[in-house]
Design a protein around this motif. Sequence first.
Motif, PDB file in Angstrom:
ATOM      1  N   ARG B 105       0.839  -1.188   0.000  1.00 19.21           N
ATOM      2  CA  ARG B 105       0.000   0.000   0.000  1.00 19.21           C
ATOM      3  C   ARG B 105       0.880   1.245   0.000  1.00 19.21           C
ATOM      4  NH1 ARG B 105      -3.638   0.245   4.965  1.00 19.21           N
ATOM      5  NH2 ARG B 105      -4.902  -1.360   4.006  1.00 19.21           N
ATOM      6  N   ASN B 106       0.448   2.234  -0.726  1.00 21.31           N
ATOM      7  CA  ASN B 106       1.276   3.432  -0.853  1.00 21.31           C
ATOM      8  C   ASN B 106       0.410   4.678  -0.752  1.00 21.31           C
ATOM      9  OD1 ASN B 106       3.439   5.144  -1.448  1.00 21.31           O
ATOM     10  ND2 ASN B 106       2.987   5.069  -3.641  1.00 21.31           N
ATOM     11  N   ASN B 107       0.819   5.566   0.152  1.00 20.38           N
ATOM     12  CA  ASN B 107       0.101   6.840   0.263  1.00 20.38           C
ATOM     13  C   ASN B 107       0.964   8.029  -0.126  1.00 20.38           C
ATOM     14  OD1 ASN B 107      -2.350   5.728   1.224  1.00 20.38           O
ATOM     15  ND2 ASN B 107      -1.378   5.425   3.221  1.00 20.38           N
ATOM     16  N   SER B 108       2.213   7.752  -0.488  1.00 16.77           N
ATOM     17  CA  SER B 108       3.112   8.862  -0.822  1.00 16.77           C
ATOM     18  C   SER B 108       2.905   9.269  -2.275  1.00 16.77           C
ATOM     19  CB  SER B 108       4.563   8.421  -0.631  1.00 16.77           C
ATOM     20  OG  SER B 108       4.930   7.567  -1.694  1.00 16.77           O
ATOM     21  N   SER B 109       3.595  10.323  -2.678  1.00 17.07           N
ATOM     22  CA  SER B 109       3.477  10.748  -4.067  1.00 17.07           C
ATOM     23  C   SER B 109       4.538  10.086  -4.942  1.00 17.07           C
ATOM     24  CB  SER B 109       3.605  12.273  -4.148  1.00 17.07           C
ATOM     25  OG  SER B 109       4.890  12.651  -3.723  1.00 17.07           O
ATOM     26  N   ARG B 110       5.391   9.253  -4.319  1.00 17.29           N
ATOM     27  CA  ARG B 110       6.381   8.524  -5.107  1.00 17.29           C
ATOM     28  C   ARG B 110       5.769   7.216  -5.614  1.00 17.29           C
ATOM     29  NH1 ARG B 110      11.175   7.836  -1.324  1.00 17.29           N
ATOM     30  NH2 ARG B 110       9.649   8.289   0.276  1.00 17.29           N
ATOM     31  N   PRO B 111       6.415   6.524  -6.569  1.00 21.61           N
ATOM     32  CA  PRO B 111       5.863   5.246  -7.036  1.00 21.61           C
ATOM     33  C   PRO B 111       5.787   4.239  -5.885  1.00 21.61           C
ATOM     34  CG  PRO B 111       7.578   6.010  -8.517  1.00 21.61           C
ATOM     35  CD  PRO B 111       7.624   6.908  -7.322  1.00 21.61           C
ATOM     36  N   ALA B 112       4.757   3.424  -5.867  1.00 21.77           N
ATOM     37  CA  ALA B 112       4.646   2.385  -4.842  1.00 21.77           C
ATOM     38  C   ALA B 112       5.830   1.439  -4.941  1.00 21.77           C
ATOM     39  CB  ALA B 112       3.337   1.622  -5.020  1.00 21.77           C
ATOM     40  N   LEU B 113       6.209   1.133  -6.178  1.00 23.66           N
ATOM     41  CA  LEU B 113       7.313   0.195  -6.395  1.00 23.66           C
ATOM     42  C   LEU B 113       8.192   0.727  -7.523  1.00 23.66           C
ATOM     43  CD1 LEU B 113       8.581  -2.666  -5.988  1.00 23.66           C
ATOM     44  CD2 LEU B 113       6.892  -3.537  -7.599  1.00 23.66           C
ATOM     45  N   SER B 114       9.475   1.007  -7.182  1.00 19.39           N
ATOM     46  CA  SER B 114      10.411   1.416  -8.235  1.00 19.39           C
ATOM     47  C   SER B 114      11.394   0.286  -8.447  1.00 19.39           C
ATOM     48  CB  SER B 114      11.211   2.659  -7.815  1.00 19.39           C
ATOM     49  OG  SER B 114      10.342   3.688  -7.477  1.00 19.39           O
ATOM     50  N   ILE B 115      11.538  -0.141  -9.689  1.00 17.69           N
ATOM     51  CA  ILE B 115      12.470  -1.229  -9.969  1.00 17.69           C
ATOM     52  C   ILE B 115      13.622  -0.656 -10.766  1.00 17.69           C
ATOM     53  CG2 ILE B 115      12.754  -3.463 -11.054  1.00 17.69           C
ATOM     54  CD1 ILE B 115       9.764  -3.919 -10.615  1.00 17.69           C
ATOM     55  N   GLN B 116      14.795  -0.572 -10.111  1.00 19.03           N
ATOM     56  CA  GLN B 116      15.969   0.012 -10.766  1.00 19.03           C
ATOM     57  C   GLN B 116      16.987  -1.039 -11.140  1.00 19.03           C
ATOM     58  OE1 GLN B 116      17.032   2.808  -7.735  1.00 19.03           O
ATOM     59  NE2 GLN B 116      15.257   4.124  -8.163  1.00 19.03           N
ATOM     60  N   GLY B 117      16.941  -2.189 -10.433  1.00 18.67           N
ATOM     61  CA  GLY B 117      17.907  -3.246 -10.712  1.00 18.67           C
ATOM     62  C   GLY B 117      17.560  -4.004 -11.967  1.00 18.67           C
ATOM     63  N   ASP B 118      18.596  -4.659 -12.568  1.00 16.02           N
ATOM     64  CA  ASP B 118      18.362  -5.475 -13.758  1.00 16.02           C
ATOM     65  C   ASP B 118      17.909  -6.860 -13.344  1.00 16.02           C
ATOM     66  OD1 ASP B 118      19.220  -3.290 -15.064  1.00 16.02           O
ATOM     67  OD2 ASP B 118      21.213  -4.074 -15.557  1.00 16.02           O
ATOM     68  N   GLY B 119      17.094  -7.503 -14.191  1.00 14.81           N
ATOM     69  CA  GLY B 119      16.693  -8.893 -13.980  1.00 14.81           C
ATOM     70  C   GLY B 119      15.825  -9.127 -12.762  1.00 14.81           C
ATOM     71  N   VAL B 120      15.161  -8.107 -12.265  1.00 16.37           N
ATOM     72  CA  VAL B 120      14.284  -8.268 -11.109  1.00 16.37           C
ATOM     73  C   VAL B 120      13.007  -8.987 -11.538  1.00 16.37           C
ATOM     74  CG1 VAL B 120      12.881  -7.005  -9.431  1.00 16.37           C
ATOM     75  CG2 VAL B 120      15.187  -6.202 -10.003  1.00 16.37           C
ATOM     76  N   GLU B 121      12.516  -9.878 -10.640  1.00 11.61           N
ATOM     77  CA  GLU B 121      11.220 -10.510 -10.915  1.00 11.61           C
ATOM     78  C   GLU B 121      10.276 -10.210  -9.763  1.00 11.61           C
ATOM     79  OE1 GLU B 121      11.180 -14.712 -11.936  1.00 11.61           O
ATOM     80  OE2 GLU B 121      13.213 -14.483 -12.758  1.00 11.61           O
ATOM     81  N   VAL B 122       9.065  -9.768 -10.079  1.00 13.64           N
ATOM     82  CA  VAL B 122       8.062  -9.522  -9.043  1.00 13.64           C
ATOM     83  C   VAL B 122       6.801 -10.291  -9.423  1.00 13.64           C
ATOM     84  CG1 VAL B 122       6.691  -7.788  -7.827  1.00 13.64           C
ATOM     85  CG2 VAL B 122       9.001  -7.232  -8.622  1.00 13.64           C
ATOM     86  N   GLU B 123       6.256 -11.048  -8.466  1.00 12.88           N
ATOM     87  CA  GLU B 123       5.144 -11.907  -8.818  1.00 12.88           C
ATOM     88  C   GLU B 123       4.065 -11.919  -7.741  1.00 12.88           C
ATOM     89  OE1 GLU B 123       6.527 -15.728 -10.229  1.00 12.88           O
ATOM     90  OE2 GLU B 123       4.512 -16.536  -9.960  1.00 12.88           O
ATOM     91  N   GLY B 124       2.814 -11.801  -8.166  1.00 13.51           N
ATOM     92  CA  GLY B 124       1.668 -12.078  -7.296  1.00 13.51           C
ATOM     93  C   GLY B 124       1.316 -11.017  -6.270  1.00 13.51           C
ATOM     94  N   LEU B 125       1.888  -9.830  -6.357  1.00 13.66           N
ATOM     95  CA  LEU B 125       1.571  -8.786  -5.375  1.00 13.66           C
ATOM     96  C   LEU B 125       0.283  -8.045  -5.751  1.00 13.66           C
ATOM     97  CD1 LEU B 125       4.479  -9.244  -4.419  1.00 13.66           C
ATOM     98  CD2 LEU B 125       4.758  -6.768  -4.273  1.00 13.66           C
TER      99      LEU B 125
END
Lengths: 273, 471
Positions: B105-125
């Motif tokens: 959950r995110n209430n800030s004005s920034r992105p909830a999730l920032s992905i800067q690394g290479d080869g990152v995998e995010v699943e099921g959130l």
Amino acid sequence: MNEIGYVAAREIKIGFRNPWAYSFMALFALFMLSLLLINAQSYVKGYSGISGTMLNLALYLLPLMALMLGAFSLTGEKEEGNWELLSTYPLGTWAFLSGKYIGLSVVLLVIVALGFGLSGVAGWLLGGGFDFSTYGQLLVFCICLSLFFLGASMLVGTIAKNRWQALTLAVGIWFFAVIAWPSLLIAALGMLPYSVIKPAITVLTFLNPAELTRLFTVVKLGGGSTLGPEYYNWMRWIGSPWGTPVFAGAMMAWIGVALLIAYAVWERGRRVG
Amino acid sequence: MNPVKVKRLIVRGVCFLAVVAVSLLAVDAGVTTSASGPGKDIAKQEPQVLQNHQKHQEHKELQALLDAAKPGDSLILKEGVYEGPVVIDKRIVLRADKPGGVILRNNSSRPALSIQGDGVEVEGLSIQDISVKENATVLVSGQRVILAGLHILTGADGIAIRDAHDGTIKDTVIQWAPKGVRQANKGNGIDLYNAHRWTLTGNEITDVHDGIYMENSDDALVSGNVLRLSRYGVHCMYTKGTVIENNEGDRNVTGAMVMTARQVSVVGNTFTKQSENVNSQGILLYDAHETSVKDNRVDGNRVGLYIEQSTLNKVAGNSVSYNFIGLQLLESDDNEITGNGFVGNVADAQARGSRSNSISGNYWDGFQGIDADGDGSSDISYAINPFFQGLTQKRPPFQLFFQSPGMVFLEGLYGGDSSGWARDSAPLMAPSPESLQSAERSEGDAASALLGLALLGCASLLFFGMRRVVQ
């Protein structure tokens, strides 16, 4: 009130014995059926090729039928001397005209109902048929068109002295309102400055019942976006809950005004002799 | 006439009118319900903000967990609510142990999730980021990122990808959350900028600005997505080699919008019911070149296929039915339009300019051809009348006459010199079986047959009552 009933009942009776009514009925039913056969097994829903064709067919046929039936009925009374006879009775002009209008509406609506009933059942049997709301919308369209042009026909029958004049006037009005309308408007308004065109078309459309009814039906069938961005408000407005009542009000006003003018002309004729 | 007969007559007449009036009322009620019925069922589907998480699970510090992880680690998150914003700057796998159970959950004005690394995998959130803001809910700037099975409620761009390549987004659901925001002010579902070779498959995007927006992003594969109630379903700007296949779109303003693009292929998609807006189209090509538009189905749109200022495109085997206008061809040349079926459209085609296209072997149901040599295609060509298109381009108010009887008449008169018109040189006599499909039937048709029967019955009764009785 009773007088209106008498005139209407007489009109219905005469109407159903009138060979014109039967030939119009045969014509309308035949065209509805042949349209269905051309598009056999296709299903009529919303604003599509076939419902567009049906709209146009009704626009060709119904105004002409209504104008002729109404105008001939009134001029017939004059030519055959019935009106002179009726004038010796205590019968008001208003009762006479409105009775005529009501009686003729019943005759014309029966013709429309028969044509529609036939195509509804036949379409279903052929395996195609109509979506219910589309069917209803087309029926409403035909009824409105008939009632509008019957109002106009009362005026034609009042002004014309005999059947020949009535025929000329009726065909003239039909051609003007249905066939030549876009050509005339494009030619006439093309000369005006651009900003005047849309208001002018709007006003003129309210004067032409054929256009008014067609546009109302096209928007109701979901085809409002074909009118382009210029008429976005029309589309929204007709779609709102007020669309139908206001259209019905405009229709009644239109028919009422036509009957009132007919009444005034008829009364004047009565007094002047 | 005796008064009893008159009374009977009047009663019959009134009965007839009453039946007609009642049926009309029923119809009107039906119309209003059916008009408000479809269209809204999905729009009204409230995005569900999950709130019934167990009390004992306090908000966990996800960023701390991420900071502690080493590159190459897999982080399996337990059920619960985690607070954003978070940043992933190294190659890790972040996975929910139970799909739908892990909420970021995110209430800030920034992105909830920032992905800067290479080869990152995010699943099921499940990501809930429902305030209206500039920054995207998920911002990807790392290479070869894989996002799978996410469920995103957003008040901004759902997933924005900037200067990152070779990633994948699959089986993700993106929905707009805040209420009362105009469509023009909403964010895009998936927004690619300078991001090449992405694979976007099986996503479901609803109620956003553009479902999938690609700018300066080449060779994307957009496949099997469902795009609804948005402005444009798939939107390409300045792209090359994009493949848009087997997607489904309905009730958007426009299904697939290909603008200023090259070598895009739009194949096997279905776009329906895009008719509400005055600018609606099924598939639009504008300044598009060498594109291939094949085997799509475009049904019930305002305009089925809209092609403007585009060249060297191949449009083949599409089924274009029940649109208000089947094909609109404006100032486009050297395109090849073959083997399409145009059925049940109010107007088959409109064209302006567009003289040197190769159009042949399409089926137009508004055209009656003559086939003397029996090869299945007509010996006379089908010319597309440019009159209405030319008229309304100069004076848009005349659009009101679209397909009115007088307009059809006038167009017929105008058909004298058709040498410069766009034309199908050998239109098919019968539609190919795959391009022919009737509109879906609803349950109302039996009802309209019944109404027809009732009308027929009433009318016949009146006729019967009116017959002249010989005494």
